[in-house]
Enzyme design. Structure first.
Site, PDB file in Angstrom:
ATOM      1  N   SER A   5      45.393  77.142  82.708  1.00  0.00           N
ATOM      2  CA  SER A   5      46.301  77.820  83.634  1.00  0.00           C
ATOM      3  C   SER A   5      45.868  79.281  83.666  1.00  0.00           C
ATOM      4  CB  SER A   5      47.737  77.732  83.076  1.00  0.00           C
ATOM      5  OG  SER A   5      48.602  78.637  83.726  1.00  0.00           O
ATOM      6  N   TYR A  17      54.117  78.585  76.202  1.00  0.00           N
ATOM      7  CA  TYR A  17      53.212  78.022  77.228  1.00  0.00           C
ATOM      8  C   TYR A  17      51.896  78.803  77.251  1.00  0.00           C
ATOM      9  CZ  TYR A  17      51.799  76.108  81.811  1.00  0.00           C
ATOM     10  OH  TYR A  17      51.128  75.473  82.838  1.00  0.00           O
TER      11      TYR A  17
HETATM   12  N1  LIG Z   1      51.971  73.426  88.898  1.00  0.00           N
HETATM   13  C1  LIG Z   1      51.488  74.599  88.500  1.00  0.00           C
HETATM   14  O1  LIG Z   1      51.813  75.647  89.067  1.00  0.00           O
HETATM   15  C2  LIG Z   1      50.534  74.672  87.347  1.00  0.00           C
HETATM   16  C3  LIG Z   1      49.855  75.870  87.124  1.00  0.00           C
HETATM   17  C4  LIG Z   1      48.957  75.951  86.073  1.00  0.00           C
HETATM   18  C5  LIG Z   1      48.745  74.867  85.257  1.00  0.00           C
HETATM   19  N2  LIG Z   1      49.434  73.716  85.484  1.00  0.00           N
HETATM   20  C6  LIG Z   1      49.168  72.590  84.587  1.00  0.00           C
HETATM   21  O2  LIG Z   1      48.743  71.502  85.363  1.00  0.00           O
HETATM   22  C7  LIG Z   1      49.032  70.285  84.683  1.00  0.00           C
HETATM   23  C8  LIG Z   1      49.731  69.327  85.620  1.00  0.00           C
HETATM   24  O3  LIG Z   1      50.932  69.941  86.036  1.00  0.00           O
HETATM   25  P1  LIG Z   1      51.713  69.537  87.378  1.00  0.00           P
HETATM   26  O4  LIG Z   1      52.185  70.812  87.977  1.00  0.00           O
HETATM   27  O5  LIG Z   1      50.908  68.601  88.168  1.00  0.00           O
HETATM   28  O6  LIG Z   1      52.994  68.845  86.712  1.00  0.00           O
HETATM   29  P2  LIG Z   1      53.735  67.439  86.943  1.00  0.00           P
HETATM   30  O7  LIG Z   1      54.964  67.532  86.129  1.00  0.00           O
HETATM   31  O8  LIG Z   1      53.799  67.143  88.386  1.00  0.00           O
HETATM   32  O9  LIG Z   1      52.730  66.393  86.265  1.00  0.00           O
HETATM   33  C9  LIG Z   1      52.524  66.360  84.870  1.00  0.00           C
HETATM   34  C10 LIG Z   1      52.341  64.912  84.457  1.00  0.00           C
HETATM   35  O10 LIG Z   1      52.038  64.896  83.039  1.00  0.00           O
HETATM   36  C11 LIG Z   1      52.743  63.817  82.459  1.00  0.00           C
HETATM   37  N3  LIG Z   1      52.967  64.071  81.035  1.00  0.00           N
HETATM   38  C12 LIG Z   1      53.710  65.074  80.492  1.00  0.00           C
HETATM   39  N4  LIG Z   1      53.719  64.955  79.156  1.00  0.00           N
HETATM   40  C13 LIG Z   1      52.949  63.875  78.838  1.00  0.00           C
HETATM   41  C14 LIG Z   1      52.579  63.252  77.621  1.00  0.00           C
HETATM   42  N5  LIG Z   1      53.015  63.715  76.442  1.00  0.00           N
HETATM   43  N6  LIG Z   1      51.767  62.171  77.666  1.00  0.00           N
HETATM   44  C15 LIG Z   1      51.340  61.679  78.862  1.00  0.00           C
HETATM   45  N7  LIG Z   1      51.679  62.216  80.047  1.00  0.00           N
HETATM   46  C16 LIG Z   1      52.474  63.306  80.043  1.00  0.00           C
HETATM   47  C17 LIG Z   1      54.049  63.737  83.233  1.00  0.00           C
HETATM   48  O11 LIG Z   1      54.667  62.457  83.102  1.00  0.00           O
HETATM   49  C18 LIG Z   1      53.589  64.048  84.661  1.00  0.00           C
HETATM   50  O12 LIG Z   1      53.260  62.872  85.368  1.00  0.00           O
HETATM   51  C19 LIG Z   1      49.852  70.688  83.444  1.00  0.00           C
HETATM   52  O13 LIG Z   1      48.987  70.745  82.319  1.00  0.00           O
HETATM   53  C20 LIG Z   1      50.339  72.081  83.813  1.00  0.00           C
HETATM   54  O14 LIG Z   1      50.602  72.871  82.653  1.00  0.00           O
HETATM   55  C21 LIG Z   1      50.322  73.579  86.507  1.00  0.00           C
END
Ligand SMILES: NC(=O)c1ccc[n+]([C@@H]2O[C@H](COP(=O)([O-])OP(=O)(O)OC[C@H]3O[C@@H](n4cnc5c(N)ncnc54)[C@H](O)[C@@H]3O)[C@@H](O)[C@H]2O)c1
Length: 256
Positions: free
Chosen positions: A150, A163
């Site tokens: 991130s 985080y």
């Molecule tokens: N959305 C943003 O703005 C953003 C920005 C930077 C980084 N991220 C990172 O991107 C990644 C995906 O995020 P997203 O925004 O698509 O979120 P999201 O919540 O849409 O998807 C995350 C997925 O991870 C799964 N998950 C969570 N914990 C788990 C576990 N212990 N075992 C297996 N599966 C698990 C959830 O069930 C979900 O399907 C994350 O690592 C998040 O930190 C997101």
């Protein structure tokens, strides 16, 4: 026309939703056979249905990335279905809101919230990387791994210390593994998204979206596909000299 991942097998964690789902779909479009892993197995099956409807090949796997036996089983299941693993996207993760109230400064965070955050967002990536690399080495080397960090892996953010610590950990794991496996032909990189509209960020965007946008030079949130296209490329042979890198995709947030 052949896609950039033609003939490859990919494992995507967190593939049931958001960035992971978009990436699984793009990887399949580019020719990969995809194992979609998530603790929400029914939703992972939804991603598989999208891929199948578009003519691709995918399987859904349930499992929690914080548990080593379940991670080992995800890798084993991928290999039993598709024979090998060439690409992995270690993307499952949680936000601060999954472990406690929003808006807490460091002195207000509970140990439990801190530990849970690190268990999912760092240990989960470590365990996936460990078992994927073992498989790639057993296949004779070669492969590409992308971890989801991130912008929080590169800069500090107020009221998100756990985080931020976790995502800096992902950047560190990525750099170390890149060095360790460079001569085995295994490339390890991370992607560093800024604010992307997904189920994870819905509440944050609803509550303080305008404040966030004021800090984004492009004045908009990213969409999952804008991360997915880059990850598919990073996993492809087109990125053959890229390893140990943090690839920032944030509408300019970090540059401002
Ligand atoms: N959305 C943003 O703005 C953003 C920005 C930077 C980084 N991220 C990172 O991107 C990644 C995906 O995020 P997203 O925004 O698509 O979120 P999201 O919540 O849409 O998807 C995350 C997925 O991870 C799964 N998950 C969570 N914990 C788990 C576990 N212990 N075992 C297996 N599966 C698990 C959830 O069930 C979900 O399907 C994350 O690592 C998040 O930190 C997101």
């Amino acid at each position: 026309m052949a896609g950039i991942l033609e003939g490859k097998v990919a494992l995507v964690t967190g593939g049931a939703s958001g960035i992971g789902q978009a990436t699984a779909v793009v990887m399949a479009r580019e020719g990969a056979r995809v194992a979609v892993a998530d603790r929400a197995e029914a939703d992972a099956a939804g991603t598989v249905a999208l891929i199948n409807a578009a003519g691709g090949q995918a399987i859904a796997i349930g499992g929690d990335v914080t548990r080593e036996a379940e991670v080992a089983a995800m890798v084993a299941r991928t290999v039993s279905a598709f024979g090998r693993i060439d690409c992995a996207f270690n993307n499952a993760g949680i936000s601060g809101r999954a472990v406690g109230p929003a808006g807490q400064r460091s002195h207000e965070l509970s140990q439990e919230a801190f530990d849970t955050m690190l268990a999912v967002n760092v240990r989960g990536v470590f365990l996936c990387l460990k078992h994927e690399v073992k498989q790639m080495l057993a296949q004779g080397g070669g492969g590409a791994i992308v971890n989801t960090a991130s912008i929080a892996g590169l800069i500090g953010l107020a009221t998100s210390a756990h985080y931020v610590a976790a995502k800096h950990g992902v950047v560190g794991l990525t750099k170390s593994a890149a060095i360790e496996y460079a001569l085995d032909g295994i490339r390890v990189n991370c992607v560093n998204p800024g604010y992307v509209a997904t189920p994870m960020t819905k509440d944050i965007i609803d509550e303080r979206g305008q404040d966030i946008l004021a800090k984004v030079p492009m004045r908009r949130f990213g969409v999952p596909n804008e991360i997915a296209e880059a990850v598919a490329w990073m996993c492809s042979d087109k990125a053959s000299f890229m390893t140990g890198a943090s690839h920032v995709i944030d509408g300019g947030y970090q540059a401002a």
